[in-house]
Design a protein around this motif. Sequence first.
Motif, PDB file in Angstrom:
ATOM      1  N   PRO A  29       0.783  -1.173   0.113  1.00 21.13           N
ATOM      2  CA  PRO A  29      -0.031   0.107  -0.053  1.00 21.13           C
ATOM      3  C   PRO A  29       0.913   1.302  -0.039  1.00 21.13           C
ATOM      4  O   PRO A  29       1.918   1.183   0.914  1.00 21.13           O
ATOM      5  N   ALA A  30       0.306   2.266  -0.734  1.00 21.97           N
ATOM      6  CA  ALA A  30       1.099   3.538  -0.563  1.00 21.97           C
ATOM      7  C   ALA A  30       1.337   4.087   0.766  1.00 21.97           C
ATOM      8  O   ALA A  30       2.349   4.515   0.997  1.00 21.97           O
ATOM      9  N   PHE A  31       0.351   4.109   1.455  1.00 26.43           N
ATOM     10  CA  PHE A  31       0.249   4.675   2.756  1.00 26.43           C
ATOM     11  C   PHE A  31      -0.383   3.530   3.808  1.00 26.43           C
ATOM     12  O   PHE A  31      -1.273   2.976   3.648  1.00 26.43           O
ATOM     13  N   ILE A  32       0.396   3.795   5.232  1.00 21.68           N
ATOM     14  CA  ILE A  32       0.008   2.854   6.143  1.00 21.68           C
ATOM     15  C   ILE A  32       0.019   4.084   7.492  1.00 21.68           C
ATOM     16  O   ILE A  32       1.049   4.745   7.604  1.00 21.68           O
ATOM     17  N   SER A  33      -1.096   4.019   8.142  1.00 24.11           N
ATOM     18  CA  SER A  33      -0.883   4.946   9.490  1.00 24.11           C
ATOM     19  C   SER A  33      -1.601   4.558  10.473  1.00 24.11           C
ATOM     20  O   SER A  33      -2.472   3.660  10.617  1.00 24.11           O
ATOM     21  N   ARG A  34      -1.073   4.963  11.742  1.00 25.68           N
ATOM     22  CA  ARG A  34      -1.617   4.551  13.082  1.00 25.68           C
ATOM     23  C   ARG A  34      -1.546   5.829  13.793  1.00 25.68           C
ATOM     24  O   ARG A  34      -0.683   6.280  14.143  1.00 25.68           O
ATOM     25  N   ASN A  35      -2.810   6.042  14.213  1.00 24.24           N
ATOM     26  CA  ASN A  35      -2.934   7.477  15.246  1.00 24.24           C
ATOM     27  C   ASN A  35      -3.526   6.955  16.575  1.00 24.24           C
ATOM     28  O   ASN A  35      -4.767   6.369  16.372  1.00 24.24           O
ATOM     29  N   THR A  36      -3.205   7.250  17.538  1.00 24.37           N
ATOM     30  CA  THR A  36      -3.626   7.022  18.788  1.00 24.37           C
ATOM     31  C   THR A  36      -3.908   8.107  19.603  1.00 24.37           C
ATOM     32  O   THR A  36      -2.892   8.848  19.885  1.00 24.37           O
ATOM     33  N   LEU A  37      -5.197   8.695  19.815  1.00 21.19           N
ATOM     34  CA  LEU A  37      -5.336   9.568  21.130  1.00 21.19           C
ATOM     35  C   LEU A  37      -5.764   9.006  22.463  1.00 21.19           C
ATOM     36  O   LEU A  37      -6.550   8.214  22.292  1.00 21.19           O
ATOM     37  N   TYR A  38      -4.807   9.574  23.511  1.00 19.25           N
ATOM     38  CA  TYR A  38      -5.061   8.853  24.609  1.00 19.25           C
ATOM     39  C   TYR A  38      -4.913   9.811  25.861  1.00 19.25           C
ATOM     40  O   TYR A  38      -4.290  10.807  25.684  1.00 19.25           O
ATOM     41  N   TYR A  39      -5.290   9.430  27.136  1.00 14.82           N
ATOM     42  CA  TYR A  39      -4.910  10.067  28.221  1.00 14.82           C
ATOM     43  C   TYR A  39      -4.806   9.197  29.260  1.00 14.82           C
ATOM     44  O   TYR A  39      -4.833   7.875  29.253  1.00 14.82           O
ATOM     45  N   SER A  40      -3.860   9.683  29.945  1.00 19.19           N
ATOM     46  CA  SER A  40      -2.842   9.059  30.836  1.00 19.19           C
ATOM     47  C   SER A  40      -2.766  10.024  32.182  1.00 19.19           C
ATOM     48  O   SER A  40      -2.636  11.132  32.088  1.00 19.19           O
ATOM     49  N   ASN A  41      -2.733   9.087  33.336  1.00 21.44           N
ATOM     50  CA  ASN A  41      -2.773   9.952  34.525  1.00 21.44           C
ATOM     51  C   ASN A  41      -2.470   8.946  35.679  1.00 21.44           C
ATOM     52  O   ASN A  41      -2.702   7.854  35.621  1.00 21.44           O
ATOM     53  N   GLN A  42      -2.270   9.347  36.821  1.00 18.55           N
ATOM     54  CA  GLN A  42      -1.991   8.617  38.184  1.00 18.55           C
ATOM     55  C   GLN A  42      -2.799   8.903  39.179  1.00 18.55           C
ATOM     56  O   GLN A  42      -3.359   9.957  39.142  1.00 18.55           O
ATOM     57  N   LEU A  43      -3.577   7.692  39.619  1.00 19.04           N
ATOM     58  CA  LEU A  43      -4.776   8.117  40.476  1.00 19.04           C
ATOM     59  C   LEU A  43      -4.487   7.363  41.912  1.00 19.04           C
ATOM     60  O   LEU A  43      -3.685   6.557  41.903  1.00 19.04           O
TER      61      LEU A  43
END
Length: 656
Positions: free
Chosen positions: A545-559
Amino acid sequence: MLHSKYIVFIILFFLLSNIDAQVKLNKSRLPDKDNPFNNDSSSIKKSKGFKKLATIDMYLQFNIDKDSILVDTTISIKKNYKFNYLQKDNFGLMPFANIGQTYNTLSFDPIESVTTPLFGARARHFNYLENEDVKYYEVPTPWTRLTYKTAFEQGQLLDAAFAVNLSKQFNFSIAYKGLRSLGNYQNALTSSGNFRFTTNYKSKNGKYKAFANVVMQDILNQENGGLNNDDIENFETGTEEFLDRSVFDLNFDNAENILVGKRFFLNHSYSIIRKKDSLSKNELSITNIISFEDKYYQYKQDSPSNDFFGNSFTSIIKDKTTLENFETQLGVNYFNNIIGQFKLAVNYKDVNYGYNSVIIFPNEYIPNRIKTSFFGLSGDYSKSIGLFNLKTKASINLSNEFKGSFVDATLHYKLNEDIDLKGGLSISSKLPNYNYLLYQSDYVNYNWNNFNVFENVRTQQVRFNLESQKYFNASVDVSNIDNYTFFNFADTVDDYKVIKPNQYNNTIQYLRFKLQKEIRVGSFALDNTIMYQNVVSDNKVLNVPAFISRNTLYYSNQLFKKAMTLQTGITLNYFTKYNMNGYDPLLAEFYNQNEKELGGFPVLDFFVNAKIRQTRIFFKAEHFNSSFTGYNYFSAPNHPFRDFTIRFGLVWDFFL
């Protein structure tokens, strides 16, 4: 199967170890705040009645190249990417519907550091552990890691590993990864086992060092040939009665293939002149490596599928291919603080590949064996000058039949504390894999002998890498490939496919560019990876394939007063449409086809990950968009990708 033999022993062993650990912890009454593993502390704590406690930075694992890696119990987005069947980042790989099945490759790396052909059935080798995949350990106290993940329908994945140092000089580890998964489609059962035993030893004076491993593996897949052509429309339209995937008619339901291998490996060295301190100018050692691997691939079918594979010689299909590969190396390592480090070695290889019978056609004779033994030479050189570091390695076969060579040079420059630059050049020449050269089957069309027909595959690659936490990570490589060898969808005869090995005698130019950048704003982050690829050739023999993409939007925190680390988000995987490679279950290989374009569908995964003390918990809703973005998702022609499913897993570390 290996897993039925070892899994009970390993589980009992871990249970007894953990019970003993609990008793010791209860006796110590060590407060949580003094637990050095609670926050992955690297400092040494003290407690009344105790001497110095082991800390996380003392637990080391390293590979065959002696590259040390700290045992890591933290949680990160990279750990999320690696929490899968292969236990490594599978960007550029397209998994099939069931865990433990094969992967279609969306990207291609033509450079191989070996100078001899590889065993065939490459679709079964994604989970087959090679020497470079085996880890050795050095631990101050016994360490156990349990990795668990749910599968599809009946079954689960479990990887259990235990490492202990009996003394500062001697370590051993034992590990087993077992999988069984029924799958959502008929005749798609997967079952695999990877048993590993490693040990390493160094004498008190540091002159003698030895690393050894024993690895036994079996990887079994039931095969169904994918959806019948008549059912493709029923799948793509999302007809309600076919949402139960077990009702589909498949091409056949009576076949399975299996890859079985065992390997014994020893790498040891003795220092004649030992570097005692930073003022020493010379170091000289003798090295020896011994490796023996015995493996076979077998395809079985209760009755032939003549309409899928063509005519057959027998009423029961039972193809078996074997390989015995013995290698040894005797070398000398020399280090001088002015001229650098050299390694020169003489290699010897003995190969026995093939079958137990010969096949005679009216105009063709198919032999049963490729047997050879030959010597070779190899060498390494490395040198650091200021901020520059040069590493080179080369090898060549001293054989007329098995001509092969490999040269690699990498220059590393650390521009500053943040930016690393690397450039490299690789040149390789080797025969195609054994199953391109010689293959036998009970199916008439799957018999060929190309040993004296196919030329060496020759590849030249130039590559550049940039790594920066502040800016971005980027890599680019350009490859020229001569005599590219591939399995090809040659023709259709009486409605069945004819798959044959083929060699492209012209040159292929292949470009890859990969860019990765994570953007952080407070507790939120957006991790982006994109790859661009371009192939230039007269014919479409290498499709990506001409393009491969992976995009991750995430939240991280200590509780909870930093007692738990939480990470949650959504990952989008996407690749553009292209002529995706087809899968041949008899060969366990992918083949080139130019009739069907697939791809262009989004895959959205929602995940919630957490870390509590030494336990990491992973929860994922995989492909949750499958029901509302269209049922046009395939891993290969006629092989659908996974539907929406919810999966759970954990990684649990015990430090005694």
